[in-house]
Design an enzyme around this catalytic site. Structure first.
Site, PDB file in Angstrom:
ATOM      1  N   THR A  18       0.634  -0.531  -7.805  1.00 23.12           N
ATOM      2  CA  THR A  18      -0.732  -0.941  -7.481  1.00 23.12           C
ATOM      3  C   THR A  18      -1.676   0.248  -7.375  1.00 23.12           C
ATOM      4  O   THR A  18      -2.871   0.146  -7.671  1.00 23.12           O
ATOM      5  CB  THR A  18      -0.718  -1.748  -6.165  1.00 23.12           C
ATOM      6  N   THR A  97       4.647  -0.499  -4.340  1.00 21.81           N
ATOM      7  CA  THR A  97       5.186  -0.690  -2.982  1.00 21.81           C
ATOM      8  C   THR A  97       6.371  -1.656  -2.941  1.00 21.81           C
ATOM      9  O   THR A  97       7.161  -1.621  -1.998  1.00 21.81           O
ATOM     10  CB  THR A  97       4.105  -1.239  -2.022  1.00 21.81           C
ATOM     11  N   ASP A  98       6.482  -2.540  -3.969  1.00 22.75           N
ATOM     12  CA  ASP A  98       7.471  -3.619  -3.849  1.00 22.75           C
ATOM     13  C   ASP A  98       8.915  -3.128  -3.809  1.00 22.75           C
ATOM     14  O   ASP A  98       9.749  -3.724  -3.123  1.00 22.75           O
ATOM     15  CB  ASP A  98       7.290  -4.631  -4.987  1.00 22.75           C
TER      16      ASP A  98
HETATM   17  N1  ASP Z   1       3.627  -5.142  -7.513  1.00 26.15           N
HETATM   18  C1  ASP Z   1       3.202  -3.823  -7.117  1.00 26.15           C
HETATM   19  C2  ASP Z   1       4.341  -2.853  -7.417  1.00 26.15           C
HETATM   20  O1  ASP Z   1       5.270  -2.797  -6.688  1.00 26.15           O
HETATM   21  C3  ASP Z   1       2.848  -3.838  -5.682  1.00 26.15           C
HETATM   22  C4  ASP Z   1       2.314  -2.553  -5.132  1.00 26.15           C
HETATM   23  O2  ASP Z   1       2.437  -1.479  -5.692  1.00 26.15           O
HETATM   24  O3  ASP Z   1       1.738  -2.630  -4.025  1.00 26.15           O
HETATM   25  O4  ASP Z   1       4.290  -2.169  -8.403  1.00 26.15           O
END
Ligand code: ASP
Length: 332
Positions: A18, A97-98
């Site tokens: 993200t 973050t995932d």
């Molecule tokens: N879907 C994203 C990822 O993990 C979520 C994020 O980065 O917050 O790449």
């Protein structure tokens, strides 16, 4: 760390997430796309160049849900190589973050250097109001430049906090304070550009870890089974017949396994597949049980299921012996 009057030399690695994504409007916080390369993340935060000499490299540019074991291996091997260079003092990595927890732990246990390795990410896309990526990246760079970051293993910097990869977990689906280290708290904090370490972890990592993936071509397949009444033993048998080498049972409570999963464990244990009892609760330890021995089960101890999966993948590259695996889980 560097000769006097010289800024630290840092390699910034982009992997997507993200932090590198944009949406159609400033209020759209889902359904965005990874569009930005790491170079544009660097250019968007001009203050970074005052902290360090930065060289950016794009390793991947993906949503982190797609970060496979093969990619983790490639990333760890690349970082290990970069850190052998005398002209590199630290590495900063941008990530989604995932699956930040998986990547952070994997690197924590497989990087063979005491130089700082810092991961950062963002909960809001770069196009959003109050996007958190720029400040997180700035704080990650500050941390990478800090002399006390040396020898701490992999650190994750988000939302004004510095976490050890060993303890960090994602605890909220959308808020910018989504991450915490429930068993230990953050190692440090940052306020108005001032960074302060509070504690350090005494658990093994990086140079003290026995895991070395520099010449590893693939990792054993390990699945997480989220346990529940009505769990299906056949699903475990099918997975084992299709090349799965280990299971993490995210069991109920303090690692209590349901009857369906118990049957599945009996079947796959006879096939030499190793099962670790973790908890679907996510916080707290899963203690050794007097019943573990009979089934060759391993208690996850203090590791939540997500981190236990990474450790079992690494541990299975060394041994398939339940007792040896138990010792590894006790130590990490
Ligand atoms: N879907 C994203 C990822 O993990 C979520 C994020 O980065 O917050 O790449």
């Amino acid at each position: 760390m560097t000769p006097a009057n010289h800024l630290p030399r840092i390699v910034l690695l982009g992997t997507g997430g993200t932090i590198a994504a944009t949406a159609h409007t400033t209020t759209q916080l889902t359904d965005y796309t990874v569009t930005e390369g790491v170079h544009s993340l660097l250019e968007a935060v001009p203050g970074l160049r005052k902290l360090a000499h930065i060289q950016s490299q794009q390793v991947f540019n993906i949503d982190s849900r797609a970060m496979s074991s093969a990619m983790l291996l490639k990333l760890a091997q690349h970082i290990n190589e970069v850190l052998t260079r005398d002209d590199v003092d630290a590495v900063v990595i941008t990530h989604g973050t995932d699956t930040l927890e998986e990547t952070a732990c994997f690197l924590h246990w497989t990087i063979k250097s005491s130089k700082p390795v810092i991961l950062t990410a963002a909960m809001r896309p770069a196009s959003a109001y109050s996007a958190d990526g720029s400040m997180n990246l700035y704080h990650a760079m500050l941390t990478a430049c800090h002399p006390q970051s040396v020898g701490q293993g992999v650190l994750v910097v988000l939302n004004d906090q510095i976490h050890s990869a060993r303890f960090l977990t994602k605890q909220h689906t959308s808020r910018v304070d989504a991450f915490a280290s429930p068993d230990a708290g953050p190692l440090g904090q940052i306020a108005n550009g001032q960074l302060r370490f509070l504690v350090h972890s005494v658990l093994p990592h990086t140079t003290q870890s026995e895991f070395d993936v520099r010449l590893q071509h693939e990792l054993p397949r390990v699945l997480i089974l989220f346990d529940h009444p009505d769990a299906c033993p056949e699903a475990m048998r099918n997975a084992a017949q299709n090349g799965v080498s280990g299971f993490i049972i995210a069991a109920t409570g303090n690692g209590s396994i349901t009857p369906g999963s118990q049957q599945g464990i009996e079947i796959v244990s006879r096939m030499g597949v190793r099962c670790v009892r973790a908890s679907r609760i996510g916080v707290g330890s899963v203690s050794t049980s007097s019943h573990d021995e009979a089934l060759g089960l391993i208690a996850a101890q203090w590791l939540p299921a997500i981190k236990a999966r990474i450790l079992l993948q690494l541990a299975l590259t060394h041994t398939n012996e339940p007792q040896a695996l138990r010792q590894i889980f006790n130590r990490y």
